[in-house]
Design a protein around this motif. Structure first.
Motif, PDB file in Angstrom:
ATOM      1  N   GLN A 146      -5.960  -4.521  13.202  1.00 21.87           N
ATOM      2  CA  GLN A 146      -5.485  -5.853  12.180  1.00 21.87           C
ATOM      3  C   GLN A 146      -5.787  -6.890  13.381  1.00 21.87           C
TER       4      GLN A 146
ATOM      5  N   LEU B  94      -7.772   2.764  -5.432  1.00 23.07           N
ATOM      6  CA  LEU B  94      -7.017   3.367  -3.888  1.00 23.07           C
ATOM      7  C   LEU B  94      -5.413   3.275  -4.117  1.00 23.07           C
TER       8      LEU B  94
ATOM      9  N   MET C  90       0.527  -1.039  -0.070  1.00 19.41           N
ATOM     10  CA  MET C  90       0.037  -0.327   0.368  1.00 19.41           C
ATOM     11  C   MET C  90       1.312   1.713  -0.068  1.00 19.41           C
TER      12      MET C  90
ATOM     13  N   ASN D 253      -3.340  -8.054   5.990  1.00 23.64           N
ATOM     14  CA  ASN D 253      -2.929  -6.395   5.584  1.00 23.64           C
ATOM     15  C   ASN D 253      -1.828  -6.058   6.949  1.00 23.64           C
TER      16      ASN D 253
ATOM     17  N   ASP E 287       1.076   4.609  -3.080  1.00 24.69           N
ATOM     18  CA  ASP E 287       0.650   6.115  -3.562  1.00 24.69           C
ATOM     19  C   ASP E 287       0.845   6.998  -2.468  1.00 24.69           C
ATOM     20  N   ARG E 288       2.031   6.575  -1.011  1.00 26.97           N
ATOM     21  CA  ARG E 288       2.433   7.070  -0.051  1.00 26.97           C
ATOM     22  C   ARG E 288       2.993   7.298  -0.147  1.00 26.97           C
TER      23      ARG E 288
ATOM     24  N   LYS F 228     -11.694  -3.982   1.622  1.00 28.87           N
ATOM     25  CA  LYS F 228     -11.396  -5.446   1.871  1.00 28.87           C
ATOM     26  C   LYS F 228     -11.839  -6.191   2.728  1.00 28.87           C
TER      27      LYS F 228
ATOM     28  N   LYS G  83      -8.602   1.121   1.931  1.00 29.19           N
ATOM     29  CA  LYS G  83      -8.303   0.713   1.568  1.00 29.19           C
ATOM     30  C   LYS G  83      -8.163  -0.652   2.339  1.00 29.19           C
ATOM     31  N   SER G  84      -7.730  -0.687   3.865  1.00 30.25           N
ATOM     32  CA  SER G  84      -8.210  -1.889   4.317  1.00 30.25           C
ATOM     33  C   SER G  84      -9.608  -2.305   4.671  1.00 30.25           C
ATOM     34  N   LYS G  85     -10.439  -1.374   4.774  1.00 35.31           N
ATOM     35  CA  LYS G  85     -12.009  -1.298   5.344  1.00 35.31           C
ATOM     36  C   LYS G  85     -13.474  -2.371   4.204  1.00 35.31           C
TER      37      LYS G  85
ATOM     38  N   GLU H   7      -0.473   7.128  10.899  1.00 39.43           N
ATOM     39  CA  GLU H   7      -1.702   5.743  10.258  1.00 39.43           C
ATOM     40  C   GLU H   7      -1.359   4.420   9.939  1.00 39.43           C
TER      41      GLU H   7
ATOM     42  N   ASN I 177     -14.786  -8.838   2.118  1.00 42.75           N
ATOM     43  CA  ASN I 177     -14.794 -10.133   2.543  1.00 42.75           C
ATOM     44  C   ASN I 177     -15.884 -10.794   3.237  1.00 42.75           C
TER      45      ASN I 177
ATOM     46  N   GLU J 245      -7.122 -13.303   7.239  1.00 42.23           N
ATOM     47  CA  GLU J 245      -7.504 -11.964   6.150  1.00 42.23           C
ATOM     48  C   GLU J 245      -6.947 -10.924   7.039  1.00 42.23           C
TER      49      GLU J 245
ATOM     50  N   SER K 187      -7.975   7.727   6.881  1.00 40.46           N
ATOM     51  CA  SER K 187      -6.336   7.670   6.266  1.00 40.46           C
ATOM     52  C   SER K 187      -6.999   6.817   4.602  1.00 40.46           C
ATOM     53  N   LYS K 188      -6.045   6.445   3.400  1.00 40.31           N
ATOM     54  CA  LYS K 188      -5.835   5.913   2.319  1.00 40.31           C
ATOM     55  C   LYS K 188      -6.024   3.992   3.025  1.00 40.31           C
ATOM     56  N   ARG K 189      -4.538   4.477   4.447  1.00 43.78           N
ATOM     57  CA  ARG K 189      -5.136   3.180   4.395  1.00 43.78           C
ATOM     58  C   ARG K 189      -6.055   2.228   4.756  1.00 43.78           C
ATOM     59  N   LYS K 190      -6.122   3.010   5.460  1.00 51.55           N
ATOM     60  CA  LYS K 190      -8.091   2.363   6.800  1.00 51.55           C
ATOM     61  C   LYS K 190      -9.202   2.069   5.460  1.00 51.55           C
TER      62      LYS K 190
ATOM     63  N   GLU L  29      -2.418   3.043  13.495  1.00 48.45           N
ATOM     64  CA  GLU L  29      -3.865   2.928  13.968  1.00 48.45           C
ATOM     65  C   GLU L  29      -5.039   1.666  12.507  1.00 48.45           C
ATOM     66  N   ASP L  30      -4.565   1.431  11.631  1.00 46.70           N
ATOM     67  CA  ASP L  30      -4.592   0.537  10.873  1.00 46.70           C
ATOM     68  C   ASP L  30      -4.209  -0.914  11.442  1.00 46.70           C
TER      69      ASP L  30
ATOM     70  N   ARG M  39     -11.211  -0.531  -4.597  1.00 49.17           N
ATOM     71  CA  ARG M  39     -10.253  -0.969  -3.768  1.00 49.17           C
ATOM     72  C   ARG M  39      -9.088  -0.634  -4.901  1.00 49.17           C
TER      73      ARG M  39
END
Lengths: 214, 147
Positions: free
Chosen positions: A135, B147, A59, A153, A63-64, B103, B99-101, A127, B107, A149, B94-97, A130-131, B144
């Motif tokens: 997970q 992004l 990721m 991530n 793009d980042r 996904k 994307k993972s949301k 960021e 699912n 799954e 955020s873009k990361r979030k 947070e993600d 997705r």
């Protein structure tokens, strides 16, 4: 009065119905999944070509523009160790072990010293974390298919974290082409011997080392 | 026996006076999923009927929602749903979030875990047909990948 009792009974009934239902769906998640994955496979064959481009991309790279560092940073060790514990438990199809690793990771996040981060690193770190935290929380409480799954991530997050902050550990970025409806997924390993955490005993040796870190 | 029934009735009437916060808002935020992304009309209405009740700032409440303890249950349920995924605030992730949301959405729909079958029991119209499911999955997959 009869009416009141009736309403009370009805509301209780609807509550218990909801709960039971939820349990059932949790208990038996495999069947519909397998069925639908086959369907999806057929449906999305057009998309595969496009998907292939994503195979190597994480990721952050895509793009980042994370500024990659080669710092031998030891501050990330706790997070990486817990990640590896989750990974190793999943290679053994060990749900409890993975959940314990998830808890370890949550602790590692809370212990992480953010004061040494630069401003841009800090924003990026927040960021990622947070993600990753979400997970990890799910890995703590989910059945193993879901753990995997979320591990997918999480692997991207931890990989980006290492790109951002660096590590003194030698790690191998490994790619499994089979997982996720043949879309593929990456994981990080402390060894170049392939033990696949996404497929576990089903296909333990599936995968290829893509990149060595340090 | 009479005493127990009486107690239950008093308790039942009593808890009706405990207020709950209702999850309602007429405002569509800029950060709403449907504002942040180009989503076809039919997908928008699918999302509204099948997801938004628990995953947005605006729930269209069922008739029984004013009866306790149902309101409590719903309130908790909605709070939990929103903390996992809030379509009204999706644009602020955020873009990361995001994307993972996306996904996770894919699912959950694929595995038939969402919408919850307990929810579908009462909201028959929230059930996704096979075709609707595919449409939704295609749309989410496209988003997705973009992004």
């Amino acid at each position: 009065m009869k009416k009141t009792i009736f309403i009370l009974a009805l509301s209780l009934l609807s509550l218990s119905a909801c709960k039971n239902d939820k349990k059932q769906t949790e208990k038996n998640p495999m069947q519909p999944q397998e069925m639908n994955m086959k369907e999806m496979d057929m449906k999305s064959s057009d998309d595969h070509e496009k998907d292939d481009h994503d195979h190597n991309a994480t990721m952050g790279d895509k793009d980042r523009h994370i500024n990659a560092t080669t710092d031998k940073n030891t501050a990330t060790s706790g997070i990486i160790d817990s990640y590896l514990q989750i990974k190793n438990a999943l290679t053994e199809d060990n749900k409890e072990g993975a959940a314990a690793g998830g808890n370890m990771m949550l602790t590692a996040f809370s212990k992480f010293d953010m004061s040494k981060l630069t401003e841009t690193q800090h924003k990026e770190y927040m960021e990622i974390i947070e993600d990753a935290k979400e997970q990890a929380e799910h890995i703590v409480k989910s059945p193993i298919d879901h753990q995997r799954e979320h591990f997918e991530n999480l692997s991207i997050d931890v990989n980006d974290l290492i790109t951002l902050l660096g590590t003194d550990k030698t790690l191998y970025q490994t790619f499994c082409p089979m997982y996720n409806n043949k879309k593929g997924a990456i994981w990080l390993s402390e060894t170049d011997e392939i033990k696949n955490p996404f497929l576990g005993s089903k296909m333990l040796t599936c995968g290829k080392v893509q990149k060595q870190i340090n | 026996m009479k005493k127990i029934v009486l107690f239950l009735i008093i308790a039942f009437v009593g808890i009706q006076f405990i207020p709950t916060t209702r999850n309602e808002s007429t405002e569509i935020l800029e950060t709403d999923f449907t504002q942040s992304f180009e989503v076809p009309q039919d997908i928008q209405s699918l999302l509204k009927t099948s997801c938004y009740d628990c995953h947005s700032n605006n729930t269209s409440y069922p008739w029984y929602n004013k009866i306790q303890p149902v309101s409590w249950f719903l309130e908790n349920h909605i709070n939990e749903g929103k903390s996992e995924l809030n379509f009204s605030e999706f644009g602020s992730y955020s873009k990361r979030k995001q994307k993972s949301k996306l996904k996770a959405i894919i699912n959950q729909i694929k595995d038939d875990e969402m919408p919850l079958s307990s929810y579908e029991l009462i909201h028959q119209n929230a059930k996704l047909s096979k075709i609707q499911k595919e449409e939704l999955l295609n749309c989410m997959t496209k988003l997705r990948d973009s992004l």
